[in-house]
Scaffold this active site. Structure first.
Site, PDB file in Angstrom:
ATOM      1  N   GLU A 129     -20.340 -29.212  41.909  1.00 11.96           N
ATOM      2  CA  GLU A 129     -20.645 -27.808  41.581  1.00 11.96           C
ATOM      3  C   GLU A 129     -21.943 -27.753  40.787  1.00 11.96           C
ATOM      4  O   GLU A 129     -22.187 -28.597  39.924  1.00 11.96           O
ATOM      5  CB  GLU A 129     -19.573 -27.169  40.675  1.00 11.96           C
ATOM      6  CG  GLU A 129     -18.311 -26.771  41.353  1.00 11.96           C
ATOM      7  CD  GLU A 129     -17.318 -26.117  40.388  1.00 11.96           C
ATOM      8  OE1 GLU A 129     -17.734 -25.537  39.367  1.00 11.96           O
ATOM      9  OE2 GLU A 129     -16.112 -26.208  40.677  1.00 11.96           O
ATOM     10  N   TYR A 165     -23.748 -27.761  35.091  1.00  7.64           N
ATOM     11  CA  TYR A 165     -24.408 -26.459  34.964  1.00  7.64           C
ATOM     12  C   TYR A 165     -25.494 -26.471  33.889  1.00  7.64           C
ATOM     13  O   TYR A 165     -26.451 -25.707  33.955  1.00  7.64           O
ATOM     14  CB  TYR A 165     -23.381 -25.376  34.615  1.00  7.64           C
ATOM     15  CG  TYR A 165     -22.449 -25.067  35.757  1.00  7.64           C
ATOM     16  CD1 TYR A 165     -22.737 -24.041  36.650  1.00  7.64           C
ATOM     17  CD2 TYR A 165     -21.296 -25.828  35.976  1.00  7.64           C
ATOM     18  CE1 TYR A 165     -21.899 -23.755  37.720  1.00  7.64           C
ATOM     19  CE2 TYR A 165     -20.449 -25.546  37.041  1.00  7.64           C
ATOM     20  CZ  TYR A 165     -20.766 -24.516  37.916  1.00  7.64           C
ATOM     21  OH  TYR A 165     -19.938 -24.255  38.977  1.00  7.64           O
ATOM     22  N   HIS A 178      -7.140 -26.720  41.859  1.00  4.71           N
ATOM     23  CA  HIS A 178      -8.223 -26.024  41.158  1.00  4.71           C
ATOM     24  C   HIS A 178      -7.576 -24.919  40.312  1.00  4.71           C
ATOM     25  O   HIS A 178      -7.780 -23.728  40.564  1.00  4.71           O
ATOM     26  CB  HIS A 178      -9.244 -25.478  42.158  1.00  4.71           C
ATOM     27  CG  HIS A 178     -10.567 -25.105  41.555  1.00  4.71           C
ATOM     28  ND1 HIS A 178     -11.777 -25.590  42.005  1.00  4.71           N
ATOM     29  CD2 HIS A 178     -10.885 -24.281  40.533  1.00  4.71           C
ATOM     30  CE1 HIS A 178     -12.770 -25.076  41.307  1.00  4.71           C
ATOM     31  NE2 HIS A 178     -12.262 -24.271  40.392  1.00  4.71           N
ATOM     32  N   GLU A 199     -11.990 -30.323  37.222  1.00  2.70           N
ATOM     33  CA  GLU A 199     -12.274 -30.096  35.803  1.00  2.70           C
ATOM     34  C   GLU A 199     -11.066 -30.141  34.880  1.00  2.70           C
ATOM     35  O   GLU A 199     -10.668 -29.117  34.294  1.00  2.70           O
ATOM     36  CB  GLU A 199     -12.996 -28.750  35.627  1.00  2.70           C
ATOM     37  CG  GLU A 199     -14.344 -28.710  36.311  1.00  2.70           C
ATOM     38  CD  GLU A 199     -15.045 -27.353  36.164  1.00  2.70           C
ATOM     39  OE1 GLU A 199     -14.398 -26.369  35.773  1.00  2.70           O
ATOM     40  OE2 GLU A 199     -16.256 -27.296  36.446  1.00  2.70           O
ATOM     41  N   ASN A 255     -19.315 -31.633  38.087  1.00  5.20           N
ATOM     42  CA  ASN A 255     -19.705 -30.219  38.082  1.00  5.20           C
ATOM     43  C   ASN A 255     -20.690 -30.035  36.931  1.00  5.20           C
ATOM     44  O   ASN A 255     -20.316 -30.175  35.764  1.00  5.20           O
ATOM     45  CB  ASN A 255     -18.483 -29.325  37.874  1.00  5.20           C
ATOM     46  CG  ASN A 255     -17.484 -29.432  39.020  1.00  5.20           C
ATOM     47  OD1 ASN A 255     -17.763 -30.069  40.035  1.00  5.20           O
ATOM     48  ND2 ASN A 255     -16.337 -28.819  38.869  1.00  5.20           N
ATOM     49  N   ARG A 297     -16.646 -26.856  50.325  1.00  7.06           N
ATOM     50  CA  ARG A 297     -15.595 -27.347  49.419  1.00  7.06           C
ATOM     51  C   ARG A 297     -14.653 -26.186  49.102  1.00  7.06           C
ATOM     52  O   ARG A 297     -15.057 -25.211  48.468  1.00  7.06           O
ATOM     53  CB  ARG A 297     -16.251 -27.881  48.134  1.00  7.06           C
ATOM     54  CG  ARG A 297     -15.268 -28.418  47.164  1.00  7.06           C
ATOM     55  CD  ARG A 297     -15.870 -28.913  45.855  1.00  7.06           C
ATOM     56  NE  ARG A 297     -14.767 -29.018  44.945  1.00  7.06           N
ATOM     57  CZ  ARG A 297     -14.793 -28.738  43.656  1.00  7.06           C
ATOM     58  NH1 ARG A 297     -15.921 -28.377  43.070  1.00  7.06           N
ATOM     59  NH2 ARG A 297     -13.704 -28.840  42.929  1.00  7.06           N
TER      60      ARG A 297
HETATM   61  O1  IFM Z   1     -15.976 -20.666  38.500  1.00  6.07           O
HETATM   62  C1  IFM Z   1     -15.931 -21.900  37.872  1.00  6.07           C
HETATM   63  C2  IFM Z   1     -15.159 -22.907  38.690  1.00  6.07           C
HETATM   64  O2  IFM Z   1     -13.871 -22.473  38.993  1.00  6.07           O
HETATM   65  C3  IFM Z   1     -15.038 -24.202  37.941  1.00  6.07           C
HETATM   66  N1  IFM Z   1     -16.335 -24.661  37.506  1.00  6.07           N
HETATM   67  C4  IFM Z   1     -17.203 -23.731  36.837  1.00  6.07           C
HETATM   68  C5  IFM Z   1     -17.324 -22.445  37.635  1.00  6.07           C
HETATM   69  C6  IFM Z   1     -18.229 -21.449  36.902  1.00  6.07           C
HETATM   70  O3  IFM Z   1     -17.705 -21.181  35.646  1.00  6.07           O
END
Ligand code: IFM
Length: 463
Positions: free
Chosen positions: A368, A313, A121, A166, A311, A77
């Site tokens: 992500e 985390y 992005h 995002e 995305n 990606r």
């Molecule tokens: O690095 C970033 C990315 O650009 C967008 N999503 C989160 C990642 C980690 O913070």
């Protein structure tokens, strides 16, 4: 842990973004972006770092692609830099910029790697920002024109597309808290107006892709997955509380990040895209700040997409109160933290994709996921990152559980292939599977890269 098999057709990939890795910020006719400008403002980015050189991927892409191949990558990606392709954002196209993506796509395909192209992005053209940026309704047309240029050039070879990355971040941090480029601190109403234009830009991009792509496009987008997880995964009331929280505009607790309501949520963004309407609780929270919606807007925004990207985390735990209301819980004191101080919550990769699939009834792709750690090159010349391997093992196990629960999850992209420019944190945060020495640009695959290669090529998590 027991070994776990993933479906044979599951998409395993890695991700990165233009400004974070390319460098060559002023080369070959590239125009400036809001990030080039923001990095020049003292105090905005850690230690004055910038993406001017980054990982020098613009020049080193042939060896980076070869390295990806060696590491078993089959899907990558990437993002296209709007001001590299159209330096002023509108008008003249920079052939050299477009040629770069052309060569990159060709070398990926030659290496047997499928490109997934993100159209935006965060590196918004500076010229257009000076003309009002996302606050202007004209930004929708500016974006559409740029998308058409990219689609006409790459869509004979690219079929996987992601419109935007995002919106929660580039609006929330870029336009509300001012901690990211372009560093604005706008009112609630202005943020939601800009957000409405961003959603329209997404919808127009989908329309352009459907009209102009030369090979049948597979289209999604990549919002943040703002995830709630049940405190007790066996307790139906806790599960329902977490589900409700993820579907509410206050579930992500925007105010704790200094943002106005709605911005840090799933539904303010996802409901218009999938259902064609803003969520009721968000409309109430917006009050007078509600953006003006013109006839036909919601139809443009809700063009059918093929997958819902997310995305993911981390996540926040919820339990049900006696009356079933979602109760947000603090992270337990033993919760591990990444170098970024983000809580490690593996369950977010089970409940996030599952709840998003249940709500939107679209295949979900984790666009992500990854972790920043304080990695360095050991005396033996290798980068040992057992914590990233442990992180991956835990998170991917939970993703496997989501699939077992019946959620239609089709893919996983690791953030990131290379250590890179982590926005306001500069080069401090290392998210890569490959270590980058920014002095020499030497790449060293970390132990986790070899671990993930095994998973990606066998479709199996080891025990
Ligand atoms: O690095 C970033 C990315 O650009 C967008 N999503 C989160 C990642 C980690 O913070």
């Amino acid at each position: 842990m027991e070994a776990m098999d993933f479906p044979e057709n599951f998409t395993w990939g890695v991700a990165a973004a233009a400004y974070q890795i390319e460098g060559a910020a002023t080369e070959d006719g590239k125009g400036p972006s809001v990030w080039d400008e923001f990095c020049k403002v003292p105090g905005k980015v850690l230690d004055g770092h910038s993406g001017e050189i980054a990982c020098d991927h613009y020049h080193r892409y042939p060896s980076d692609v070869a390295l990806m191949k060696e590491l078993g990558v089959r899907h990558y990606r990437l993002s296209v830099s709007w001001p590299r392709v159209i330096p002023a954002g509108t008008g003249s196209v920079n052939r050299a910029g477009l040629d770069f993506y052309d060569r990159l796509v060709d070398s990926l395909l030659e290496a047997g790697i499928t490109p997934w192209v993100t159209l935006f992005h965060w590196d918004y053209p500076l010229e257009l920002f000076r003309r009002g940026g996302w606050l202007e309704r004209a930004s929708v047309g500016w974006f559409a024109d740029y998308v058409k240029v990219v689609v006409e050039r790459l869509s004979d070879r690219v079929s996987h597309w992601i419109t935007l990355n995002e919106p929660q971040c580039f609006l929330g941090f870029g336009h509300a808290t001012g901690t990211n480029a372009p560093g604005l601190r706008l009112s609630h109403a202005e943020c939601l107006r800009a957000g409405h234009h961003v959603l329209l830009a997404h919808g127009r991009a989908v329309q352009i892709l459907r009209e102009h792509a030369k090979s049948p496009p597979i289209i999604g987008w990549a919002p943040v997955g703002v995830v709630s997880v049940p405190e007790d995964p066996e307790n139906a009331a806790d599960i329902e509380a977490a589900r409700r929280s993820m579907a509410s505009v206050s579930g992500g607790d925007a105010s704790s990040m200094g943002m106005p309501p709605n911005l840090w949520s799933n539904t303010w963004w996802g409901d218009p895209v999938v259902f064609g309407s803003y969520p009721e609780d968000g409309i109430r929270a917006a009050g007078d700040a509600m953006p003006r919606i013109e006839a036909g807007d919601m139809a443009i925004i809700s063009q059918p997409v093929d997958f819902y990207g997310a995305n993911i985390y981390s996540g926040t735990r919820y339990r049900a109160s006696a009356s079933g209301e979602p109760v947000r819980l603090p992270h337990p004191p033993h919760t591990p933290l990444s170098a970024f101080k983000w809580p490690v919550v593996p369950e977010s990769l089970r409940w996030g994709p599952r709840f998003l699939h249940e709500r939107y009834q679209l295949p979900v792709i984790v666009t992500e996921n990854g972790v920043s750690l304080a990695d360095w090159i050991s005396l033996d010349g290798r980068v040992h990152d057992p914590l990233r391997i442990d992180f991956l093992h835990r998170y991917l196990t939970q993703l496997g559980l989501a699939i077992g629960d019946g959620a239609d999850v089709r893919g996983y992209f690791h953030w990131s292939i290379l250590d890179n420019f982590e926005w306001a944190e500069g080069y401090k945060q290392r998210f890569g599977l490959v270590h980058v020495d920014y002095e020499t640009q030497r790449r060293t695959p970390k132990d986790s890269a070899f671990w993930l290669r095994e998973v990606m090529t066998t479709h199996r998590l080891p025990s």
